[in-house]
Design a protein around this motif. Structure first.
Motif, PDB file in Angstrom:
ATOM      1  N   SER A 273       0.843  -1.197   0.000  1.00 12.85           N
ATOM      2  CA  SER A 273       0.000   0.000   0.000  1.00 12.85           C
ATOM      3  C   SER A 273       0.874   1.241   0.000  1.00 12.85           C
ATOM      4  N   ILE A 274       0.702   2.096  -1.015  1.00 12.64           N
ATOM      5  CA  ILE A 274       1.416   3.373  -1.064  1.00 12.64           C
ATOM      6  C   ILE A 274       0.370   4.483  -1.176  1.00 12.64           C
ATOM      7  N   PRO A 275       0.731   5.725  -0.839  1.00 12.87           N
ATOM      8  CA  PRO A 275      -0.243   6.824  -0.894  1.00 12.87           C
ATOM      9  C   PRO A 275      -0.828   7.010  -2.291  1.00 12.87           C
ATOM     10  N   ARG A 276      -1.918   7.746  -2.361  1.00 12.49           N
ATOM     11  CA  ARG A 276      -2.646   7.905  -3.621  1.00 12.49           C
ATOM     12  C   ARG A 276      -2.049   8.968  -4.528  1.00 12.49           C
ATOM     13  N   THR A 277      -1.502  10.048  -3.969  1.00 14.27           N
ATOM     14  CA  THR A 277      -1.054  11.153  -4.821  1.00 14.27           C
ATOM     15  C   THR A 277       0.436  11.072  -5.131  1.00 14.27           C
ATOM     16  N   SER A 278       0.836  11.700  -6.231  1.00 13.48           N
ATOM     17  CA  SER A 278       2.246  11.678  -6.620  1.00 13.48           C
ATOM     18  C   SER A 278       3.126  12.365  -5.569  1.00 13.48           C
ATOM     19  N   ASN A 283       7.401  10.560  -0.960  1.00 12.69           N
ATOM     20  CA  ASN A 283       7.956  10.319   0.374  1.00 12.69           C
ATOM     21  C   ASN A 283       7.627   8.922   0.881  1.00 12.69           C
ATOM     22  N   ALA A 284       7.264   8.023  -0.023  1.00 13.86           N
ATOM     23  CA  ALA A 284       6.832   6.684   0.377  1.00 13.86           C
ATOM     24  C   ALA A 284       7.977   5.689   0.513  1.00 13.86           C
ATOM     25  N   GLY A 285       9.174   6.084   0.122  1.00 10.29           N
ATOM     26  CA  GLY A 285      10.305   5.164   0.194  1.00 10.29           C
ATOM     27  C   GLY A 285      11.628   5.909   0.165  1.00 10.29           C
ATOM     28  N   MET A 286      12.674   5.210  -0.219  1.00  8.19           N
ATOM     29  CA  MET A 286      14.016   5.799  -0.268  1.00  8.19           C
ATOM     30  C   MET A 286      14.240   6.485  -1.613  1.00  8.19           C
ATOM     31  N   ARG A 287      14.699   7.717  -1.581  1.00  4.30           N
ATOM     32  CA  ARG A 287      14.952   8.449  -2.821  1.00  4.30           C
ATOM     33  C   ARG A 287      16.250   7.961  -3.462  1.00  4.30           C
ATOM     34  N   VAL A 288      16.209   7.862  -4.789  1.00  2.27           N
ATOM     35  CA  VAL A 288      17.394   7.428  -5.533  1.00  2.27           C
ATOM     36  C   VAL A 288      17.620   8.371  -6.710  1.00  2.27           C
ATOM     37  N   SER A 289      18.872   8.465  -7.142  1.00  2.77           N
ATOM     38  CA  SER A 289      19.216   9.321  -8.277  1.00  2.77           C
ATOM     39  C   SER A 289      18.896   8.601  -9.582  1.00  2.77           C
TER      40      SER A 289
END
Length: 343
Positions: A273-278, A283-289
Protein backbone atom coordinates in the motif's frame (compact mmCIF):
# COMPACT_ATOMS: atom_id res chain seq x y z
CA UNK A 1 -21.17 94.53 -62.89
CA UNK A 2 -19.78 91.37 -61.33
CA UNK A 3 -20.38 90.83 -57.68
CA UNK A 4 -17.34 91.00 -55.45
CA UNK A 5 -19.00 89.65 -52.28
CA UNK A 6 -16.81 87.30 -50.23
CA UNK A 7 -17.98 83.69 -50.03
CA UNK A 8 -19.80 82.83 -46.82
CA UNK A 9 -17.54 81.10 -44.27
CA UNK A 10 -18.85 78.03 -42.43
CA UNK A 11 -19.97 78.72 -38.92
CA UNK A 12 -17.93 77.58 -35.94
CA UNK A 13 -20.71 75.17 -34.96
CA UNK A 14 -20.67 73.56 -38.42
CA UNK A 15 -16.88 73.14 -38.30
CA UNK A 16 -17.18 71.46 -34.89
CA UNK A 17 -19.84 69.02 -36.13
CA UNK A 18 -17.78 68.09 -39.19
CA UNK A 19 -14.64 67.59 -37.12
CA UNK A 20 -16.47 65.40 -34.62
CA UNK A 21 -17.98 63.31 -37.39
CA UNK A 22 -14.60 62.80 -38.99
CA UNK A 23 -13.07 61.74 -35.68
CA UNK A 24 -15.90 59.30 -35.08
CA UNK A 25 -15.41 57.80 -38.52
CA UNK A 26 -11.72 57.28 -37.83
CA UNK A 27 -12.50 55.67 -34.46
CA UNK A 28 -15.06 53.33 -36.01
CA UNK A 29 -12.59 52.34 -38.68
CA UNK A 30 -9.96 51.61 -36.04
CA UNK A 31 -12.42 49.53 -34.01
CA UNK A 32 -13.44 47.60 -37.09
CA UNK A 33 -9.81 46.89 -37.86
CA UNK A 34 -9.12 45.69 -34.32
CA UNK A 35 -12.31 43.61 -34.33
CA UNK A 36 -11.30 41.83 -37.48
CA UNK A 37 -10.84 38.12 -36.85
CA UNK A 38 -7.28 37.21 -35.92
CA UNK A 39 -5.41 34.60 -37.87
CA UNK A 40 -6.55 31.09 -37.01
CA UNK A 41 -3.92 29.21 -34.93
CA UNK A 42 -2.19 26.34 -36.66
CA UNK A 43 -2.64 22.71 -35.67
CA UNK A 44 0.74 22.71 -33.94
CA UNK A 45 -0.11 25.87 -31.99
CA UNK A 46 -3.41 24.35 -30.87
CA UNK A 47 -1.63 21.14 -29.87
CA UNK A 48 0.90 23.09 -27.79
CA UNK A 49 -1.88 24.97 -25.99
CA UNK A 50 -3.87 21.78 -25.44
CA UNK A 51 -0.82 19.96 -24.06
CA UNK A 52 -0.27 22.84 -21.63
CA UNK A 53 -3.88 22.71 -20.50
CA UNK A 54 -3.63 18.95 -20.01
CA UNK A 55 -0.55 19.46 -17.85
CA UNK A 56 -2.39 22.05 -15.75
CA UNK A 57 -5.34 19.66 -15.50
CA UNK A 58 -3.01 16.95 -14.21
CA UNK A 59 -1.65 19.32 -11.55
CA UNK A 60 -5.23 20.01 -10.44
CA UNK A 61 -6.00 16.28 -10.62
CA UNK A 62 -3.32 15.42 -8.06
CA UNK A 63 -4.75 18.06 -5.72
CA UNK A 64 -8.20 16.61 -6.34
CA UNK A 65 -6.86 13.13 -5.51
CA UNK A 66 -5.32 14.46 -2.30
CA UNK A 67 -8.61 16.03 -1.20
CA UNK A 68 -10.49 12.86 -2.08
CA UNK A 69 -8.04 10.70 -0.10
CA UNK A 70 -8.35 13.05 2.88
CA UNK A 71 -12.14 12.90 2.67
CA UNK A 72 -12.12 9.11 2.74
CA UNK A 73 -9.70 9.08 5.70
CA UNK A 74 -11.83 11.57 7.65
CA UNK A 75 -15.01 9.59 6.97
CA UNK A 76 -13.32 6.45 8.29
CA UNK A 77 -12.01 8.27 11.39
CA UNK A 78 -15.41 9.80 12.11
CA UNK A 79 -17.11 6.41 11.78
CA UNK A 80 -14.60 4.86 14.20
CA UNK A 81 -15.09 7.66 16.75
CA UNK A 82 -18.86 7.48 16.48
CA UNK A 83 -18.78 3.72 17.09
CA UNK A 84 -16.57 4.31 20.14
CA UNK A 85 -18.93 6.98 21.45
CA UNK A 86 -21.90 4.63 21.03
CA UNK A 87 -20.13 1.85 22.96
CA UNK A 88 -19.01 4.31 25.63
CA UNK A 89 -22.54 5.60 26.08
CA UNK A 90 -23.78 2.04 26.60
CA UNK A 91 -21.11 1.49 29.27
CA UNK A 92 -22.02 4.78 30.94
CA UNK A 93 -25.69 3.82 30.96
CA UNK A 94 -24.84 0.45 32.55
CA UNK A 95 -22.78 2.16 35.27
CA UNK A 96 -25.61 4.56 35.99
CA UNK A 97 -28.11 1.71 36.07
CA UNK A 98 -26.02 -0.15 38.63
CA UNK A 99 -25.99 2.88 40.93
CA UNK A 100 -29.68 3.37 40.28
CA UNK A 101 -30.45 -0.21 41.36
CA UNK A 102 -28.55 0.36 44.59
CA UNK A 103 -30.52 3.53 45.20
CA UNK A 104 -33.80 1.75 44.51
CA UNK A 105 -32.96 -1.00 46.99
CA UNK A 106 -32.11 1.55 49.67
CA UNK A 107 -35.31 3.46 48.89
CA UNK A 108 -37.42 0.34 49.33
CA UNK A 109 -35.75 -0.34 52.68
CA UNK A 110 -36.43 3.25 53.69
CA UNK A 111 -32.78 4.07 54.27
CA UNK A 112 -31.46 5.67 51.07
CA UNK A 113 -27.88 6.79 51.61
CA UNK A 114 -27.28 10.53 51.43
CA UNK A 115 -24.29 9.86 49.20
CA UNK A 116 -26.52 8.09 46.67
CA UNK A 117 -28.93 11.01 46.82
CA UNK A 118 -26.07 13.33 46.02
CA UNK A 119 -24.97 11.08 43.19
CA UNK A 120 -28.41 11.20 41.66
CA UNK A 121 -28.17 14.98 41.64
CA UNK A 122 -27.42 16.87 38.44
CA UNK A 123 -23.69 17.28 39.13
CA UNK A 124 -21.95 14.19 40.59
CA UNK A 125 -18.56 15.68 39.63
CA UNK A 126 -19.13 18.50 42.07
CA UNK A 127 -20.11 15.96 44.68
CA UNK A 128 -16.91 13.95 44.29
CA UNK A 129 -14.85 17.11 44.52
CA UNK A 130 -16.15 17.73 48.00
CA UNK A 131 -13.71 15.83 50.17
CA UNK A 132 -15.97 16.13 53.22
CA UNK A 133 -18.47 13.73 51.68
CA UNK A 134 -16.03 11.05 50.57
CA UNK A 135 -16.14 9.34 53.95
CA UNK A 136 -19.89 8.86 53.51
CA UNK A 137 -19.36 6.61 50.47
CA UNK A 138 -18.60 2.93 50.46
CA UNK A 139 -15.53 1.87 48.52
CA UNK A 140 -17.74 0.29 45.85
CA UNK A 141 -19.72 3.48 45.39
CA UNK A 142 -16.58 5.60 45.11
CA UNK A 143 -15.21 3.30 42.42
CA UNK A 144 -18.51 3.36 40.51
CA UNK A 145 -18.68 7.15 40.59
CA UNK A 146 -15.07 7.49 39.46
CA UNK A 147 -15.76 5.18 36.52
CA UNK A 148 -18.76 7.27 35.56
CA UNK A 149 -16.72 10.46 35.78
CA UNK A 150 -13.95 9.02 33.61
CA UNK A 151 -16.42 7.71 31.05
CA UNK A 152 -18.14 11.10 30.89
CA UNK A 153 -14.81 12.85 30.28
CA UNK A 154 -13.85 10.29 27.62
CA UNK A 155 -17.15 10.67 25.80
CA UNK A 156 -16.92 14.45 25.89
CA UNK A 157 -13.41 14.31 24.42
CA UNK A 158 -14.43 11.88 21.68
CA UNK A 159 -17.49 13.95 20.78
CA UNK A 160 -15.30 17.05 20.55
CA UNK A 161 -12.85 15.18 18.32
CA UNK A 162 -15.68 13.98 16.08
CA UNK A 163 -17.06 17.52 15.81
CA UNK A 164 -13.64 18.81 14.75
CA UNK A 165 -13.26 16.11 12.11
CA UNK A 166 -16.77 16.76 10.81
CA UNK A 167 -15.85 20.43 10.37
CA UNK A 168 -12.65 19.41 8.57
CA UNK A 169 -14.65 17.03 6.40
CA UNK A 170 -17.00 19.81 5.32
CA UNK A 171 -14.01 22.00 4.33
CA UNK A 172 -12.40 19.08 2.50
CA UNK A 173 -15.57 18.42 0.53
CA UNK A 174 -15.65 22.08 -0.50
CA UNK A 175 -12.01 21.86 -1.61
CA UNK A 176 -12.77 18.64 -3.50
CA UNK A 177 -15.56 20.33 -5.40
CA UNK A 178 -13.31 23.26 -6.33
CA UNK A 179 -10.51 21.01 -7.60
CA UNK A 180 -12.96 18.91 -9.60
CA UNK A 181 -14.38 22.06 -11.18
CA UNK A 182 -10.85 23.28 -11.95
CA UNK A 183 -9.94 20.03 -13.70
CA UNK A 184 -13.17 20.01 -15.68
CA UNK A 185 -12.59 23.65 -16.67
CA UNK A 186 -9.11 22.91 -18.03
CA UNK A 187 -10.38 19.90 -19.97
CA UNK A 188 -13.32 21.87 -21.37
CA UNK A 189 -10.97 24.64 -22.48
CA UNK A 190 -8.73 22.09 -24.19
CA UNK A 191 -11.72 20.53 -25.91
CA UNK A 192 -12.85 23.93 -27.14
CA UNK A 193 -9.46 24.44 -28.75
CA UNK A 194 -9.60 21.01 -30.35
CA UNK A 195 -13.07 21.76 -31.68
CA UNK A 196 -11.62 24.79 -33.50
CA UNK A 197 -9.59 22.46 -35.74
CA UNK A 198 -10.84 21.25 -39.09
CA UNK A 199 -11.83 17.62 -39.50
CA UNK A 200 -8.59 16.97 -41.38
CA UNK A 201 -6.49 18.57 -38.61
CA UNK A 202 -8.29 16.55 -35.95
CA UNK A 203 -7.67 13.36 -37.89
CA UNK A 204 -3.98 14.20 -38.33
CA UNK A 205 -3.57 14.91 -34.60
CA UNK A 206 -5.37 11.69 -33.64
CA UNK A 207 -3.16 9.74 -36.02
CA UNK A 208 -0.05 11.26 -34.45
CA UNK A 209 -1.22 10.29 -30.95
CA UNK A 210 -2.08 6.79 -32.13
CA UNK A 211 1.36 6.35 -33.71
CA UNK A 212 3.02 7.62 -30.53
CA UNK A 213 1.07 5.14 -28.40
CA UNK A 214 1.80 2.21 -30.72
CA UNK A 215 5.51 2.94 -30.96
CA UNK A 216 5.73 3.55 -27.22
CA UNK A 217 4.03 0.25 -26.48
CA UNK A 218 5.56 -2.20 -28.93
CA UNK A 219 8.88 -0.80 -30.11
CA UNK A 220 10.62 -0.03 -26.85
CA UNK A 221 13.96 -1.56 -25.91
CA UNK A 222 13.90 -1.94 -22.12
CA UNK A 223 17.37 -3.43 -21.97
CA UNK A 224 18.33 -5.92 -19.27
CA UNK A 225 17.75 -3.83 -16.15
CA UNK A 226 16.88 -5.76 -13.00
CA UNK A 227 13.97 -4.96 -10.75
CA UNK A 228 14.67 -3.19 -7.48
CA UNK A 229 12.95 -5.99 -5.52
CA UNK A 230 10.40 -8.75 -5.85
CA UNK A 231 7.55 -6.40 -5.00
CA UNK A 232 8.87 -3.82 -7.49
CA UNK A 233 8.96 -6.52 -10.18
CA UNK A 234 5.38 -7.54 -9.33
CA UNK A 235 4.18 -3.93 -9.42
CA UNK A 236 5.87 -3.30 -12.76
CA UNK A 237 4.39 -6.48 -14.24
CA UNK A 238 0.92 -5.40 -13.08
CA UNK A 239 1.38 -1.99 -14.72
CA UNK A 240 2.55 -3.63 -17.95
CA UNK A 241 -0.72 -5.57 -18.07
CA UNK A 242 -2.54 -2.21 -18.31
CA UNK A 243 -0.67 -0.84 -21.34
CA UNK A 244 -3.29 0.69 -23.64
CA UNK A 245 -5.71 1.55 -20.81
CA UNK A 246 -7.02 5.13 -21.09
CA UNK A 247 -6.00 8.04 -18.88
CA UNK A 248 -8.96 9.34 -16.86
CA UNK A 249 -8.47 11.95 -14.15
CA UNK A 250 -9.16 10.64 -10.63
CA UNK A 251 -9.16 7.00 -11.82
CA UNK A 252 -7.15 4.30 -10.07
CA UNK A 253 -8.07 1.19 -12.05
CA UNK A 254 -8.70 -1.40 -12.98
CA UNK A 255 -9.76 -0.22 -16.45
CA UNK A 256 -8.57 3.42 -16.47
CA UNK A 257 -5.98 5.44 -14.58
CA UNK A 258 -4.39 8.77 -13.92
CA UNK A 259 -0.64 8.85 -13.24
CA UNK A 260 -0.63 8.19 -9.49
CA UNK A 261 -3.67 5.96 -9.85
CA UNK A 262 -1.60 3.60 -12.01
CA UNK A 263 1.38 3.48 -9.64
CA UNK A 264 -0.73 3.02 -6.48
CA UNK A 265 -2.83 0.32 -8.20
CA UNK A 266 0.28 -1.48 -9.48
CA UNK A 267 1.88 -1.67 -6.05
CA UNK A 268 -1.42 -2.74 -4.50
CA UNK A 269 -1.34 -5.77 -6.85
CA UNK A 270 2.07 -6.54 -5.33
CA UNK A 271 0.58 -6.41 -1.85
CA UNK A 272 2.09 -3.02 -1.01
CA UNK A 273 0.00 0.00 0.00
CA UNK A 274 1.42 3.37 -1.06
CA UNK A 275 -0.24 6.82 -0.89
CA UNK A 276 -2.65 7.90 -3.62
CA UNK A 277 -1.05 11.15 -4.82
CA UNK A 278 2.25 11.68 -6.62
CA UNK A 279 3.43 14.19 -4.00
CA UNK A 280 2.77 11.73 -1.18
CA UNK A 281 4.34 8.88 -3.14
CA UNK A 282 7.51 10.98 -3.37
CA UNK A 283 7.96 10.32 0.37
CA UNK A 284 6.83 6.68 0.38
CA UNK A 285 10.31 5.16 0.19
CA UNK A 286 14.02 5.80 -0.27
CA UNK A 287 14.95 8.45 -2.82
CA UNK A 288 17.39 7.43 -5.53
CA UNK A 289 19.22 9.32 -8.28
CA UNK A 290 18.74 8.72 -11.99
CA UNK A 291 21.88 6.58 -12.20
CA UNK A 292 20.56 4.36 -9.39
CA UNK A 293 17.13 3.70 -10.94
CA UNK A 294 15.97 0.09 -11.22
CA UNK A 295 12.85 -1.43 -12.76
CA UNK A 296 9.77 -0.76 -10.65
CA UNK A 297 11.13 2.33 -8.92
CA UNK A 298 8.76 5.29 -8.84
CA UNK A 299 9.93 8.17 -11.03
CA UNK A 300 8.85 11.72 -10.13
CA UNK A 301 8.66 14.59 -12.63
CA UNK A 302 8.22 18.39 -12.57
CA UNK A 303 9.17 20.77 -9.78
CA UNK A 304 5.88 20.32 -7.93
CA UNK A 305 6.04 16.51 -8.39
CA UNK A 306 2.63 16.38 -10.06
CA UNK A 307 3.54 13.44 -12.30
CA UNK A 308 4.77 9.94 -11.46
CA UNK A 309 5.47 6.73 -13.35
CA UNK A 310 7.37 3.45 -12.99
CA UNK A 311 10.92 3.04 -14.23
CA UNK A 312 10.95 0.48 -17.04
CA UNK A 313 14.69 0.26 -17.73
CA UNK A 314 16.96 1.66 -20.44
CA UNK A 315 15.85 5.25 -19.85
CA UNK A 316 12.15 4.46 -20.28
CA UNK A 317 9.22 5.09 -17.95
CA UNK A 318 5.86 3.30 -17.94
CA UNK A 319 3.10 5.75 -17.04
CA UNK A 320 -0.36 7.17 -17.68
CA UNK A 321 0.62 10.45 -19.43
CA UNK A 322 -2.45 12.70 -19.68
CA UNK A 323 -5.99 13.04 -20.96
CA UNK A 324 -6.35 11.72 -24.49
CA UNK A 325 -3.57 9.13 -24.13
CA UNK A 326 -3.20 5.61 -22.79
CA UNK A 327 -0.83 3.82 -20.41
CA UNK A 328 2.43 3.51 -22.34
CA UNK A 329 6.22 3.67 -22.31
CA UNK A 330 7.97 6.97 -22.84
CA UNK A 331 11.50 8.30 -22.67
CA UNK A 332 12.41 9.64 -19.26
CA UNK A 333 13.92 12.63 -21.08
CA UNK A 334 10.52 13.80 -22.32
CA UNK A 335 9.71 15.29 -18.92
CA UNK A 336 11.72 17.17 -16.26
CA UNK A 337 12.99 14.31 -14.05
CA UNK A 338 13.32 15.07 -10.31
CA UNK A 339 14.25 11.83 -8.55
CA UNK A 340 13.29 8.18 -8.10
CA UNK A 341 11.73 6.47 -5.09
CA UNK A 342 12.42 2.87 -4.16
CA UNK A 343 9.50 1.23 -2.37
Amino acid sequence: MASHRRPKQPSRARVTVLTTAAAAAVAISAQAASAAPSEKPSKDEVKAKVDKLYEEAEQATEKYNGAKEKQERLQKDISTIQDSVARGQEELNELRDSIGLAAAAQYRSGSIDSSVQLFLSADPDDYLDKASTLDQLSGQQVEALKKIQEKQRQLAQERSEAAGKLKDLAATRTELGKKKKEVQGKLAEAQKLLNSLTAAEKAAMAAEDARASRSASSRVDLGNSKAASGRAAAAFSAAQSKIGSPYVYGASGPSSFDCSGLTSWAYAQAGVSIPRTSQAQANAGMRVSRSELQVGDLVLFYGDLHHVGLYAGNGQVLHAPRTGTTVRYESIDNMPFQFGVRI
